[in-house]
Design a protein around this motif. Structure first.
Motif, short mmCIF file in Angstrom:
data_model
loop_
_atom_site.label_atom_id
_atom_site.label_comp_id
_atom_site.label_asym_id
_atom_site.label_seq_id
_atom_site.Cartn_x
_atom_site.Cartn_y
_atom_site.Cartn_z
N GLY A 55 -1.70 6.86 7.93
CA GLY A 55 -0.25 6.76 8.04
C GLY A 55 0.47 7.86 7.28
O GLY A 55 1.48 8.40 7.74
N VAL A 56 -0.05 8.20 6.10
CA VAL A 56 0.55 9.29 5.32
C VAL A 56 0.47 10.61 6.08
O VAL A 56 1.44 11.37 6.16
N ILE A 57 -0.69 10.88 6.67
CA ILE A 57 -0.87 12.13 7.42
C ILE A 57 0.10 12.18 8.61
O ILE A 57 0.72 13.22 8.88
N ASP A 58 0.26 11.04 9.29
CA ASP A 58 1.18 10.99 10.43
C ASP A 58 2.61 11.25 9.99
O ASP A 58 3.35 12.00 10.66
N ARG A 59 3.02 10.65 8.89
CA ARG A 59 4.40 10.83 8.43
C ARG A 59 4.67 12.25 7.97
O ARG A 59 5.77 12.78 8.13
N LEU A 60 3.67 12.87 7.35
CA LEU A 60 3.86 14.24 6.88
C LEU A 60 3.84 15.24 8.03
O LEU A 60 4.38 16.34 7.91
N ARG A 61 3.22 14.86 9.11
CA ARG A 61 3.10 15.77 10.24
C ARG A 61 4.37 15.82 11.08
O ARG A 61 4.71 16.86 11.65
N THR A 62 5.08 14.72 11.16
CA THR A 62 6.27 14.66 12.03
C THR A 62 7.44 14.04 11.28
O THR A 62 7.27 13.15 10.44
N GLY A 63 8.62 14.52 11.59
CA GLY A 63 9.84 13.88 11.11
C GLY A 63 10.27 14.22 9.71
O GLY A 63 11.17 13.55 9.18
N ALA A 120 -3.36 6.27 -3.85
CA ALA A 120 -3.50 4.83 -3.63
C ALA A 120 -4.42 4.53 -2.46
O ALA A 120 -5.18 3.55 -2.49
N ALA A 121 -4.39 5.36 -1.43
CA ALA A 121 -5.26 5.14 -0.27
C ALA A 121 -6.72 5.26 -0.66
O ALA A 121 -7.56 4.44 -0.25
N TYR A 122 -7.06 6.27 -1.44
CA TYR A 122 -8.44 6.44 -1.88
C TYR A 122 -8.86 5.34 -2.85
O TYR A 122 -10.05 4.99 -2.92
N ALA A 123 -7.92 4.83 -3.63
CA ALA A 123 -8.26 3.83 -4.65
C ALA A 123 -8.38 2.42 -4.08
O ALA A 123 -8.92 1.53 -4.75
N ASP A 124 -7.92 2.21 -2.85
CA ASP A 124 -7.97 0.88 -2.25
C ASP A 124 -9.43 0.43 -2.09
O ASP A 124 -10.25 1.15 -1.54
N GLN A 125 -9.72 -0.78 -2.55
CA GLN A 125 -11.08 -1.30 -2.47
C GLN A 125 -11.49 -1.66 -1.04
O GLN A 125 -12.67 -1.71 -0.72
N ASP A 126 -10.51 -1.92 -0.19
CA ASP A 126 -10.76 -2.20 1.22
C ASP A 126 -10.77 -0.87 1.96
O ASP A 126 -9.73 -0.23 2.12
N HIS A 127 -11.94 -0.44 2.42
CA HIS A 127 -12.07 0.89 3.02
C HIS A 127 -11.24 1.01 4.30
O HIS A 127 -10.65 2.07 4.55
N ARG A 128 -11.19 -0.03 5.09
CA ARG A 128 -10.41 0.03 6.32
C ARG A 128 -8.92 0.16 6.02
O ARG A 128 -8.21 0.93 6.66
N TYR A 132 -14.40 10.16 5.13
CA TYR A 132 -14.85 9.69 3.81
C TYR A 132 -14.95 8.17 3.74
O TYR A 132 -15.87 7.62 3.12
N PHE A 133 -14.02 7.49 4.38
CA PHE A 133 -13.98 6.02 4.27
C PHE A 133 -15.14 5.36 5.00
O PHE A 133 -15.47 4.20 4.72
N SER A 134 -15.78 6.07 5.92
CA SER A 134 -16.94 5.53 6.62
C SER A 134 -18.25 5.90 5.95
O SER A 134 -19.22 5.15 6.01
N HIS A 135 -18.28 7.06 5.29
CA HIS A 135 -19.54 7.57 4.76
C HIS A 135 -19.57 7.64 3.23
O HIS A 135 -20.66 7.77 2.64
#
Length: 297
Positions: free
Chosen positions: A218-226, A202-210, A251-254
């Motif tokens: 957020g997904v990376i943060d949640r998977l990293r801790t807790g 879903a993050a990659y499919a979002d039309q809003d890059h930001r 990727y989202f910038s380039h």
């Protein structure tokens, strides 16, 4: 192999419009991937693999196609770094973005040879990595609960393809199947891993890059801790995504990916099949550059 590689370079260098001798525009995007060229003893380790290097400058600019730059024997950091070091300073200075899969060797080689370039981990390989962890989790839970590999009629085995389907593409029947699978308490690890997989898509499919970048961060943060115990596959996925966090979010910038490179790989596979295989890397490299290198005569 060294002799074959040097002969190969000399042979291609005399072809008018050789992509390695023709000046390229600055700010080019360079995707890196791996591929197999034949069943033979060629390759740095005798495995028949080559590193595929292409130019995505026109693709990213939106007015052209990708073109093959070269095939390098082997699939290691040394293979890529040797190729980059052999290019002239103007070429290296012109590379602004390097897209690649999750292989750390390519990352190290690009960072060493192109310190000013931005490295991007290809979205397809990020999603594929998450999907692989989902498969491993399903297989582990299958063994823990039933004591055997998946068989026809086993709930998790029947849902194996449905689990890898994007949430928005699920049919009513598939949703019902997943709800039945997730209703079992012993399948909670599969459900949590599946949800993380869907959030990455879903993050990659979002039309809003930001917004997409924020979602994936957020997904990376949640998977990293807790993460609670029992989610071994998500734990290892979180470590990998955290280690390559900067490359993934770049990727989202380039907007550079290996998709066009995979398309070229498909054309190279078709070329190899039509020729019924190549046992000579020199011939394969020349034919590949003629077929996909956009050579100008």
């Amino acid at each position: 192999m060294r002799e074959a590689s040097e002969t190969c370079s000399r042979t291609v260098s005399v072809i008018p419009g050789d992509p390695l001798s023709t000046p390229l525009r600055q700010d080019r995007t360079l995707p890196i991937d791996r591929g197999r060229f034949c069943i033979s003893e060629f390759g740095a380790d005798g495995d028949g693999f080559v590193t595929v290097i292409t130019d995505l400058t026109d693709v990213v600019a939106g007015h052209g196609r990708a073109r093959l730059l070269d095939l390098v024997p082997g699939r290691s950091a040394a293979a890529l770094k040797t190729w980059l070091d052999a290019r002239d300073p103007a070429f290296r200075d012109g590379v602004r973005v390097v897209a690649m899969d999750g292989f750390g060797g390519y990352k190290n080689a690009a960072t060493d040879a192109l310190p000013d370039a931005v490295t991007v981990m290809d979205p397809f390989h990020v999603v594929a990595l998450a999907g692989h962890k989902l498969d491993l989790c399903r297989q582990r839970v299958q063994q823990d609960t039933l004591g055997h590999r998946g068989r026809t009629g086993d709930p998790l085995y029947r849902a194996r393809r449905t689990l890898r389907t994007r949430l928005g593409l699920l049919t009513d029947r598939q949703r019902t199947r997943l709800e039945a699978v997730f209703a079992a308490d012993e399948h909670v690890a599969v459900e949590v891993t599946w949800w993380a997989y869907q959030q990455i898509i879903a993050a990659y499919a979002d039309q809003d890059h930001r917004r997409g970048k924020a979602l994936l961060s957020g997904v990376i943060d949640r998977l990293r801790t807790g993460l609670p115990p029992g989610l071994d596959e998500l734990t290892t996925l979180g470590r990998t995504l955290h280690r390559r966090r900067v490359d993934i979010l770049a990727y989202f910038s380039h907007r550079a990916s290996n998709g066009p490179t995979e398309a070229i790989n498909g054309r190279l596979e078709a070329l190899r099949r039509n020729a019924m295989g190549f046992r000579n890397l020199i011939n394969y490299r020349i034919r590949s550059l003629l077929h996909c290198g956009a050579l100008a005569f």
